[in-house]
Design a protein around this motif. Structure first.
Motif, PDB file in Angstrom:
ATOM      1  N   UNK A 391       0.821  -1.308  -0.107  1.00 55.58           N
ATOM      2  CA  UNK A 391       0.183  -0.028   0.018  1.00 55.58           C
ATOM      3  C   UNK A 391       0.879   1.292  -0.023  1.00 55.58           C
ATOM      4  N   UNK A 392       2.131   1.334   0.887  1.00 58.04           N
ATOM      5  CA  UNK A 392       2.786   2.413   0.815  1.00 58.04           C
ATOM      6  C   UNK A 392       3.662   2.710  -0.199  1.00 58.04           C
ATOM      7  N   UNK A 393       4.042   1.544  -0.993  1.00 57.45           N
ATOM      8  CA  UNK A 393       4.423   1.783  -2.142  1.00 57.45           C
ATOM      9  C   UNK A 393       3.748   1.980  -3.204  1.00 57.45           C
ATOM     10  N   UNK A 394       2.613   1.770  -3.256  1.00 53.37           N
ATOM     11  CA  UNK A 394       1.536   2.058  -4.264  1.00 53.37           C
ATOM     12  C   UNK A 394       1.288   3.657  -4.322  1.00 53.37           C
ATOM     13  N   UNK A 395       1.080   4.062  -3.051  1.00 50.69           N
ATOM     14  CA  UNK A 395       0.594   5.577  -3.065  1.00 50.69           C
ATOM     15  C   UNK A 395       2.253   6.452  -3.437  1.00 50.69           C
ATOM     16  N   UNK A 396       3.347   5.722  -3.104  1.00 49.25           N
ATOM     17  CA  UNK A 396       4.469   6.551  -3.327  1.00 49.25           C
ATOM     18  C   UNK A 396       4.542   6.643  -4.962  1.00 49.25           C
ATOM     19  N   UNK A 397       4.415   5.546  -5.436  1.00 53.36           N
ATOM     20  CA  UNK A 397       4.457   5.423  -6.961  1.00 53.36           C
ATOM     21  C   UNK A 397       3.176   6.370  -7.531  1.00 53.36           C
ATOM     22  N   UNK A 398       2.261   6.474  -7.066  1.00 53.66           N
ATOM     23  CA  UNK A 398       1.149   7.252  -7.538  1.00 53.66           C
ATOM     24  C   UNK A 398       1.497   8.798  -7.578  1.00 53.66           C
ATOM     25  N   UNK A 399       2.181   9.000  -6.329  1.00 49.05           N
ATOM     26  CA  UNK A 399       2.533  10.521  -6.126  1.00 49.05           C
ATOM     27  C   UNK A 399       3.668  10.729  -6.936  1.00 49.05           C
ATOM     28  N   UNK A 400       4.575   9.901  -7.108  1.00 50.34           N
ATOM     29  CA  UNK A 400       5.951   9.969  -7.846  1.00 50.34           C
ATOM     30  C   UNK A 400       6.185   9.213  -8.971  1.00 50.34           C
TER      31      UNK A 400
END
Length: 403
Positions: A391-400
């Motif tokens: 989940x953390x990796x998904x949101x980080x990839x979404x933002x960056x």
């Protein structure tokens, strides 16, 4: 040039033999892989993850720097490393390997250690945690809670001896820390804490996310090595390589009047300490003292599986692996000697002395219960943590998107 070509040839041959062995023994390799996976997701991951996350947060908050300033007068003269080494040492003892290597590498990356200081520190901060020694080895394998006290005392005393010995490793010019270490006060420690927190200006949410991501990435790497060496250890046995290596160990064992039956468990323990400790406990021809000495040797050596994990972590820095490897040999020898020295004053005395029913055996039972509780709930913790990581990796990839 010739040495480089020879190394390339040896690596290629090793890889081919490993691949052919996997093809020849698919069922045995699969079972060994499952064994390593179970060890990782039931025990290693859930027991190390909280320590890794909390440690990363303490580093970000400046608490480690605060502790480092306070412990400078102790760590500098005793081990010739900065005070932050005290934090790494304590976390290495509490959480077990490869925590010491991870935190040493992090301190080196943060600039708290020189290369020589980091090599000294990593040499004695990778230890087995008390839960494994008491819960898994003493109670789980030997069914003897009293033995845990002996193994732990020998292991940690050997660890301290390695640290003191490594203070003579390397040469560095004297710095201000050597001159000022004795004059440091609480005020300086608080100031260092505050300045470190201001320097690391990440919000708490991002700091927590970074701590989780970094910890899980390290543990995924650790899991890969555990599974790999579990398979390699099994293949070496099936290919009779373990038996061949054991022949040379039998000569050394005969010199010390140890039974030859300990040779194969010892070789297995050099690769993976859990399997080796279990096999040593099953050798009926050996006395308990001989079994304890051999177990202390492999616990101090850490096993090639743990050493490979450490090598992978250190490869991210300029910390050399060779001093760590020689330190592992030193700790194995020290631990074995302390096992013999402490046998009568620690094991025999406490085992024969009448004690209340809630004394040492209860501690052993508590360690065993805690160990089995971790095994029971470990998979749930592992699955939940991996989901959080995704989940953390998904949101980080979404933002960056560049990640």
């Amino acid at each position: 040039m010739f040495r480089s070509k020879l190394k390339t040839l040896l690596l290629a041959i090793t890889g081919i033999i490993l691949a052919l062995s996997l093809i020849s023994y698919p069922e045995e390799s699969f079972e060994a892989s499952i064994r390593g996976l179970n060890m990782w997701w039931k025990i290693v991951f859930p027991s190390l993850l909280p320590f890794f996350i909390v440690s990363e947060m303490l580093i970000g908050f400046g608490v480690v720097k605060f502790i480092g300033v306070l412990l400078e007068p102790l760590m500098r003269p005793l081990f010739k490393v900065p005070g932050v080494g005290g934090f790494v040492w304590a976390m290495g003892w509490a959480s077990g390997y490869p925590a010491g290597a991870k935190f040493t590498a992090r301190m080196r990356q943060e600039g708290h250690l020189t290369q020589i200081e980091a090599e000294r520190l990593v040499a004695f901060t990778n230890s087995s945690n008390p839960l494994f020694i008491f819960g898994a080895v003493a109670v789980g394998f030997f069914h003897n809670a009293h033995l845990g006290l002996l193994l732990a005392a020998a292991h940690y005393l050997g660890n301290i001896c390695v640290g003191i010995s490594m203070r003579f490793y390397g040469k560095e010019a004297p710095d201000k820390a050597d001159e000022q270490g004795k004059n440091l006060k609480i005020r300086e420690a608080l100031s260092a804490l505050h300045q470190t927190r201001l320097k690391d200006n990440r919000p708490i949410g991002k700091l927590l996310g970074d701590a989780v991501s970094s910890s899980i990435q390290t543990l995924l790497m650790v899991g890969g090595f555990i599974i790999l060496f579990s398979v390699v250890n099994k293949l070496l046995y099936l290919l009779h390589i373990t038996e061949a290596l054991a022949k040379s160990i039998e000569i050394l064992l005969s010199v010390f009047t140890f039974p030859e039956m300990l040779s194969i468990p010892f070789i297995s323990g050099l690769f993976e300490i859990t399997l080796g400790s279990d096999l040593i406990s099953r050798v009926n021809d050996a006395s308990l003292l001989q079994q304890a000495v051999m177990t202390s040797l492999i616990l101090g050596f850490n096993g090639f599986s743990v050493q490979a994990q450490v090598a992978s972590i250190l490869a991210q820095t300029d910390i050399r692996f060779k001093p760590f490897f020689f330190a592992r040999i030193m700790q194995g020898v020290f631990a074995g000697l302390f096992t013999v020295i402490l046998w009568n004053p620690v094991y025999v005395r406490f085992n024969n002395k009448e004690q209340p029913a809630d004394a040492l055996p209860v501690f052993g039972d508590g360690a065993r219960d805690l160990y089995h509780n971790i095994i029971d709930i470990g998979p749930l913790i592992t699955i939940f943590s991996l989901m959080m990581y995704v989940i953390i990796l998904f949101f980080r990839m979404k933002n960056n998107p560049k990640i």
